[in-house]
Design a protein around this motif. Sequence first.
Motif, short mmCIF file in Angstrom:
data_model
loop_
_atom_site.label_atom_id
_atom_site.label_comp_id
_atom_site.label_asym_id
_atom_site.label_seq_id
_atom_site.Cartn_x
_atom_site.Cartn_y
_atom_site.Cartn_z
N ILE A 113 0.83 -1.21 0.00
CA ILE A 113 0.00 0.00 0.00
C ILE A 113 0.86 1.26 0.00
N LEU A 114 1.98 1.23 0.70
CA LEU A 114 2.87 2.41 0.69
C LEU A 114 3.35 2.67 -0.74
N LEU A 115 3.72 1.62 -1.46
CA LEU A 115 4.21 1.81 -2.83
C LEU A 115 3.08 2.28 -3.75
N VAL A 116 1.88 1.71 -3.57
CA VAL A 116 0.75 2.11 -4.41
C VAL A 116 0.40 3.59 -4.16
N MET A 117 0.53 4.03 -2.90
CA MET A 117 0.20 5.41 -2.56
C MET A 117 1.30 6.37 -2.99
N GLY A 118 2.38 5.84 -3.55
CA GLY A 118 3.41 6.71 -4.10
C GLY A 118 4.55 7.05 -3.17
N GLN A 119 4.61 6.38 -2.03
CA GLN A 119 5.70 6.64 -1.08
C GLN A 119 6.97 5.97 -1.60
N ARG A 120 8.07 6.73 -1.69
CA ARG A 120 9.31 6.17 -2.25
C ARG A 120 10.49 6.30 -1.30
N ASN A 121 10.30 6.94 -0.15
CA ASN A 121 11.39 7.09 0.80
C ASN A 121 11.64 5.75 1.50
N PRO A 122 12.80 5.11 1.27
CA PRO A 122 13.02 3.76 1.81
C PRO A 122 13.00 3.71 3.33
N ILE A 123 13.46 4.79 3.96
CA ILE A 123 13.49 4.79 5.43
C ILE A 123 12.06 4.82 5.98
N ALA A 124 11.25 5.72 5.41
CA ALA A 124 9.85 5.81 5.85
C ALA A 124 9.13 4.49 5.61
N ILE A 125 9.37 3.88 4.45
CA ILE A 125 8.72 2.61 4.12
C ILE A 125 9.12 1.53 5.13
N SER A 168 1.48 20.02 13.11
CA SER A 168 2.56 19.22 12.50
C SER A 168 2.05 17.86 12.03
N VAL A 169 1.02 17.32 12.70
CA VAL A 169 0.45 16.04 12.25
C VAL A 169 -0.13 16.18 10.85
N LEU A 170 -0.68 17.37 10.60
CA LEU A 170 -1.28 17.60 9.29
C LEU A 170 -0.25 17.61 8.17
N LYS A 171 1.03 17.77 8.55
CA LYS A 171 2.07 17.80 7.52
C LYS A 171 2.52 16.40 7.11
N ILE A 172 2.04 15.36 7.81
CA ILE A 172 2.39 13.98 7.43
C ILE A 172 1.77 13.70 6.07
N PRO A 173 2.58 13.22 5.11
CA PRO A 173 2.03 12.99 3.76
C PRO A 173 0.90 11.97 3.78
N TYR A 174 -0.05 12.19 2.91
CA TYR A 174 -1.18 11.28 2.80
C TYR A 174 -0.74 9.88 2.39
N SER A 175 0.38 9.82 1.65
CA SER A 175 0.88 8.52 1.20
C SER A 175 1.35 7.66 2.38
N ILE A 176 1.59 8.32 3.52
CA ILE A 176 1.94 7.57 4.74
C ILE A 176 0.69 7.38 5.59
N MET A 177 -0.16 8.39 5.63
CA MET A 177 -1.34 8.34 6.48
C MET A 177 -2.29 7.22 6.08
N VAL A 178 -2.53 7.09 4.77
CA VAL A 178 -3.51 6.09 4.29
C VAL A 178 -3.11 4.67 4.66
N PRO A 179 -1.86 4.24 4.40
CA PRO A 179 -1.49 2.87 4.80
C PRO A 179 -1.60 2.64 6.30
N ILE A 180 -1.28 3.67 7.09
CA ILE A 180 -1.37 3.50 8.54
C ILE A 180 -2.83 3.27 8.96
#
Lengths: 152, 498
Positions: free
Chosen positions: A111-123, B381-393
């Motif tokens: 899901i992280l990859l599908v949502m466009g997240q590319r930062n390896p540390i964050a992933i 600052s929570v609002l600055k978390i990218p949606y690409s991270i928020m959705v999977p969580i």
Amino acid sequence: MRKLQVSVGLVFLLFAAFVAWQAWGLRYYTRLGPGPGFFPLWLAGLLGLVSLGLIADAFRQPAAALLPAGFVPEAGGVVRILSVVAAILAAVFLLQPLGFRITMLLLYLFILLVMGQRNPIAIALIALGGSFGAFQLFHVLDVRLPVGMFGL
Amino acid sequence: METLNFLLAGFVTVMEPQNLMFAVIGCVLGMLVGVLPGVGPAAGTAILIPLTMTLNPTGAIIMLAAIYYGAMYGGTITSILLNMPGEAASAVTCLDGYEMAKAGRAGPALAVSAIGSFIGGTVATLGLVALALPLSKVALMFGPPEIFALMVVGLSLVMGLAGKSLLLALISALVGLLLAQVGIDPVMGAPRFTFGQMELLDGLNIVAVVMGLFGIGDILLSVEEKMRPVMPSEAKSILPSRQDMKDSAGPIARGTVVGFFLGLIPGIGAIVPTYLSYSLERSVARDPSAFGKGAIQGVAGPETANNAYANAAFVPLFTLGIPGAATTAIIMGALIMNGLVPGPTMFVDRPEFIWAVIASFFVGNVILLILSLPFIPIWVSVLKIPYSIMVPIIIGLCVVGVYSINRSVFDILVMLAFGIVGYFFKKTEIPLAPLVLTFVLAPIMERALRQALEMSQGDFSILFTRPISGTMLVLSVVVLVVSTFRVMRVVKGSDGEI
């Protein structure tokens, strides 16, 4: 808009017909009052009537009226939606054989990859935290999560 | 005197360190979830229910109630800082709140919202304390015919949630009633609509259903669009000036009254008190033209009404067993899962539980006030978390959460199915609140009707010949007719706009 409303009405009409068919096989009334089939049959009938009302109401609207803006998602959006659905469905079937930790790791990665997240540390942080970290947290809360064939 | 004794005992329970901690955690989690764009109080409460399932019933409900009003305030934060309401009821706050934020006055806007919410919530809870025992004593005179009639009144008030389309609201309500038929028939014990699945013998899991409808459904709707980064306005200074407080006093007082009395009526929905409060403030203002351009009255009144409504909505839930809104219906589901049946018998059978929860509302409102102001920079600052991270969580939380209830993958499947249903309902503008309300009320209603008919040997006239049930059934017909005319007038008069 008319086509959309008619389609919605038809979907619920079919649903009502299915429920009524299933309820027909249940006992409708007993000497002490309604049986298990009483409520479902009447509710299905009401739903069918309201659905017909919705379809009839659709023909009051102009045929040329457009769908609301953004109703049909773009191709990218469809891919994302289907990916989320497929990922959760896969998790359902893999949770027991592969175990919680591997299944959730794969779910997060996908899901992280599908949502466009590319930062390896964050992933890595999110995937590992959400899988192995969550497993440990639930272990502390005394909630048992499945362990699969690889012992994870 | 009796009420005071019970309430004091409730405070003793709430002030135990464990329960205080649950209230704090609930407020923080509620605000965190409420701050997330696209996740309203209903979705936030639904997503966090599994977290409370490992707690004892008192702790679980204290935390859930705190999550509820925490999420309501979280929706305010996004309305003011982002011009993105967490739910429809918060949309009116965007009108003046965001304008204040653009002018560098986000801090006073958020502070006045927090203070107004505290006052509105506390007064509403005092009202709950005053009404609880008298209303529950009346309700204890109810037998199965009266309980059935009361549920019919509750369902007829669902038409207040109709919005633009009465037909779509009816469809939603009927679908909810039908979904509640799945499982074992409550009187004869016959399986219904189980299709041979053992997991369906207990019916559809309410938590999986609401997490799907509100949590996964919202997520599917959100991922449709390409995600853009959110850029919140800065909150430079936090404290409102003396003039701000003077300007807000009247709106807070009026908002409290509006929100409290509307919260007592099931089915009204949170959107009505907030919009009514805004209209009221604009009509009594010395300079109505200032509204929509950053008038603090346009924030203070609706936000107070919103929180007063949220607390008052517990009155019909606790005293009569009727959930006043979608979120209280979700909390009712959580109560039932904890083995507690909301209604007047709870005051007799479990007074130590119910008064502890009511006392927790007072404490929770104080905690919310203390936490909200200093934490504003953190929420920004929570609002600055990218949606690409928020959705999977959020998806991960939903999957883990729903699985942990019964350790059943079937529940995840139910959640996913209802996520797809929720998505289509929202796309086609079918309201979800009637579905949730009827899903929760249907089993009680069916059991009451069938018990009433067993009492009368199958004679339906028992419902009309008993004075209380007869009166309530007539009242529900009146409510239905009035609501129908009101909705039809709104639709005809607005030409498709609300």
